[in-house]
Motif scaffolding. Structure first.
Motif, PDB file in Angstrom:
ATOM      1  N   ASN A  17       0.853  -1.193   0.000  1.00  0.00           N
ATOM      2  CA  ASN A  17       0.000   0.000   0.000  1.00  0.00           C
ATOM      3  C   ASN A  17       0.886   1.239   0.000  1.00  0.00           C
ATOM      4  O   ASN A  17       1.706   1.426   0.904  1.00  0.00           O
ATOM      5  CB  ASN A  17      -0.918   0.000   1.218  1.00  0.00           C
ATOM      6  N   PHE A  18       0.703   2.097  -1.015  1.00  0.00           N
ATOM      7  CA  PHE A  18       1.548   3.270  -1.201  1.00  0.00           C
ATOM      8  C   PHE A  18       0.954   4.497  -0.523  1.00  0.00           C
ATOM      9  O   PHE A  18      -0.274   4.651  -0.458  1.00  0.00           O
ATOM     10  CB  PHE A  18       1.758   3.536  -2.689  1.00  0.00           C
ATOM     11  N   THR A  19       1.841   5.357  -0.044  1.00  0.00           N
ATOM     12  CA  THR A  19       1.407   6.541   0.699  1.00  0.00           C
ATOM     13  C   THR A  19       1.001   7.686  -0.218  1.00  0.00           C
ATOM     14  O   THR A  19       0.524   8.714   0.255  1.00  0.00           O
ATOM     15  CB  THR A  19       2.524   7.033   1.632  1.00  0.00           C
ATOM     16  N   HIS A  20       1.167   7.524  -1.524  1.00  0.00           N
ATOM     17  CA  HIS A  20       0.760   8.546  -2.488  1.00  0.00           C
ATOM     18  C   HIS A  20       0.194   7.836  -3.712  1.00  0.00           C
ATOM     19  O   HIS A  20       0.686   6.770  -4.103  1.00  0.00           O
ATOM     20  CB  HIS A  20       1.955   9.422  -2.883  1.00  0.00           C
ATOM     21  N   ALA A  21      -0.838   8.384  -4.306  1.00  0.00           N
ATOM     22  CA  ALA A  21      -1.430   7.784  -5.498  1.00  0.00           C
ATOM     23  C   ALA A  21      -0.386   7.641  -6.596  1.00  0.00           C
ATOM     24  O   ALA A  21       0.371   8.573  -6.881  1.00  0.00           O
ATOM     25  CB  ALA A  21      -2.601   8.626  -5.985  1.00  0.00           C
ATOM     26  N   VAL A  22      -0.347   6.458  -7.213  1.00  0.00           N
ATOM     27  CA  VAL A  22       0.624   6.162  -8.267  1.00  0.00           C
ATOM     28  C   VAL A  22      -0.001   6.426  -9.625  1.00  0.00           C
ATOM     29  O   VAL A  22      -1.057   5.874  -9.956  1.00  0.00           O
ATOM     30  CB  VAL A  22       1.091   4.698  -8.170  1.00  0.00           C
ATOM     31  N   LYS A  23       0.659   7.261 -10.404  1.00  0.00           N
ATOM     32  CA  LYS A  23       0.207   7.556 -11.765  1.00  0.00           C
ATOM     33  C   LYS A  23       0.895   6.648 -12.769  1.00  0.00           C
ATOM     34  O   LYS A  23       0.264   6.110 -13.679  1.00  0.00           O
ATOM     35  CB  LYS A  23       0.483   9.020 -12.100  1.00  0.00           C
ATOM     36  N   ASP A  24       2.206   6.467 -12.612  1.00  0.00           N
ATOM     37  CA  ASP A  24       2.966   5.601 -13.519  1.00  0.00           C
ATOM     38  C   ASP A  24       3.054   4.207 -12.911  1.00  0.00           C
ATOM     39  O   ASP A  24       4.053   3.820 -12.296  1.00  0.00           O
ATOM     40  CB  ASP A  24       4.364   6.186 -13.751  1.00  0.00           C
ATOM     41  N   ARG A  25       1.985   3.440 -13.103  1.00  0.00           N
ATOM     42  CA  ARG A  25       1.927   2.111 -12.484  1.00  0.00           C
ATOM     43  C   ARG A  25       3.000   1.180 -13.025  1.00  0.00           C
ATOM     44  O   ARG A  25       3.559   0.364 -12.282  1.00  0.00           O
ATOM     45  CB  ARG A  25       0.542   1.501 -12.697  1.00  0.00           C
ATOM     46  N   ALA A  26       3.299   1.279 -14.302  1.00  0.00           N
ATOM     47  CA  ALA A  26       4.297   0.392 -14.891  1.00  0.00           C
ATOM     48  C   ALA A  26       5.672   0.632 -14.280  1.00  0.00           C
ATOM     49  O   ALA A  26       6.391  -0.317 -13.947  1.00  0.00           O
ATOM     50  CB  ALA A  26       4.339   0.586 -16.401  1.00  0.00           C
ATOM     51  N   ALA A  27       6.049   1.900 -14.118  1.00  0.00           N
ATOM     52  CA  ALA A  27       7.363   2.203 -13.543  1.00  0.00           C
ATOM     53  C   ALA A  27       7.469   1.696 -12.118  1.00  0.00           C
ATOM     54  O   ALA A  27       8.499   1.136 -11.714  1.00  0.00           O
ATOM     55  CB  ALA A  27       7.614   3.711 -13.593  1.00  0.00           C
TER      56      ALA A  27
END
Length: 349
Positions: free
Chosen positions: A109-119
């Protein structure tokens, strides 16, 4: 000789490799060392006029470049990379060095929304010994789970490798972690709750280990069906109906041997307040699976105590014939309710 980033730069970028070039000559060797003790490996081009680092420099680090041209003395340059403005980390389940049941996914679970999911997914890998294909599935822009096609084999060792440092998850937001974490899988325990017969059959490594009479959700509060994984365990805990949207129907301060199956509030737990005649005969709960138990959680002769003692985080509990639809796969650690094709379709790679 020229160095990129340039000698003396104080806020150099960290999203491009380091380069060293020479004119009117060739390079014999290049060494790039960070003030954290790290080094950047690299390679020369065919003409030996340009050296390029294999990886980008880390953020917030001072680097010293020592380059030696053929037939000349070493020359040095230094630069410092800037620190990222915003950062994120991934909190993972299960805990490092823990032992879990065969159903335990690796959930980040990440503390910030991920935009570049692939990276980000490329920087998070999960491997198993004995080897098995493990695939990531995004449940949201902050949650990435990993699992194999079928349950882990008993005794598996799992390694989570986080290489998120300086990975740009969203515009201007960079990861900070670079670490490896190991988990272990214990024995296989899969319990099947049949709410038509009101019985739970516990199988350990394929053989029947125990059978317990149970009581599930009544017709107004049916229990989720499907595959669920134990995600929390409490010897005693308070259960209050207002926390699950049921007003003031109940408030029990000392529910014994409670094991969480869903985020929304489904547990398998001991029950001391119902008549023993209920278990195995009637579904009377507000959605949980109940086993006969004793107040205080100290009686080792009752079913609630026995099942709790035989269980661990990551054990599988399958509910069938409950009259309710299959639980959503992101409601708890319950991604096993997706087919392998559905699971793989949620990968960004």
């Amino acid at each position: 000789m020229s160095v990129t980033p340039a000698d003396g730069t104080r806020k150099a970028g960290f999203s491009s490799p380091v380069e060293v070039t020479v004119t009117d000559g060739t390079l014999a060797s290049v060494k790039v060392t960070g003030n954290d003790g790290s080094t950047l490996a690299g390679s020369l081009n065919a003409a030996r006029t340009r050296w390029t680092s294999a990886e980008n420099p880390y953020s917030g680090t001072k680097y010293t470049v020592s380059a030696t041209p053929e037939g000349a003395s070493a020359q040095t340059a230094s630069f410092t990379t800037k620190s990222p403005g915003e950062t994120f980390v991934g909190y993972f389940t299960p805990e490092a060095d823990s032992t879990s049941g065969v159903g335990m996914p690796v959930s980040v679970n990440f503390t910030h929304a991920v935009k570049d999911r692939a990276a980000v997914q490329k920087a998070v890998t999960v491997t198993a010994e004995p080897a098995v294909e493990v695939v990531g599935h995004w449940f949201s822009d902050t949650r990435l789970d990993f699992r194999p096609e079928t349950y882990w084999a008993a005794g598996t060792e799992i390694t989570l490798s986080l290489r998120l440092k300086d990975v740009e998850g969203a515009d201007g937001v960079y990861g900070t972690q670079s670490k490896d974490v190991t988990f272990h899988i214990g024995r296989e325990q899969i319990s099947t709750v049949d709410l038509a017969t009101k019985e739970m059959v516990v199988k350990r490594d394929g053989a029947t280990y125990a059978t317990y009479p149970v009581s599930g959700g009544d017709s107004d509060h049916t229990t989720w069906s499907g595959i669920m994984v134990i995600s929390e365990r409490f010897k005693q805990t308070r259960m209050e109906s207002s926390t699950v949207g049921l007003g003031d129907e109940y408030d029990i301060s000392d529910v014994p041997h409670a094991q969480r199956l869903t985020t929304s509030g489904t547990f398998v737990h001991g029950n001391y307040w119902a008549s023993t005649a209920v278990f195995g005969h009637r579904n009377t709960s507000h959605g949980c699976v109940g086993l006969h138990d004793a107040k205080g959680a100290g009686d080792s002769s009752v079913a609630g105590y026995k099942f709790y003692s035989s269980s661990m985080l990551g054990d599988v509990v399958v509910v069938k014939n409950s009259g309710e639809r299959t639980v959503e796969p992101d409601n708890g650690l319950n991604g096993w309710n997706l087919s392998w094709a559905e699971w793989k379709s949620g990968s960004a790679l």
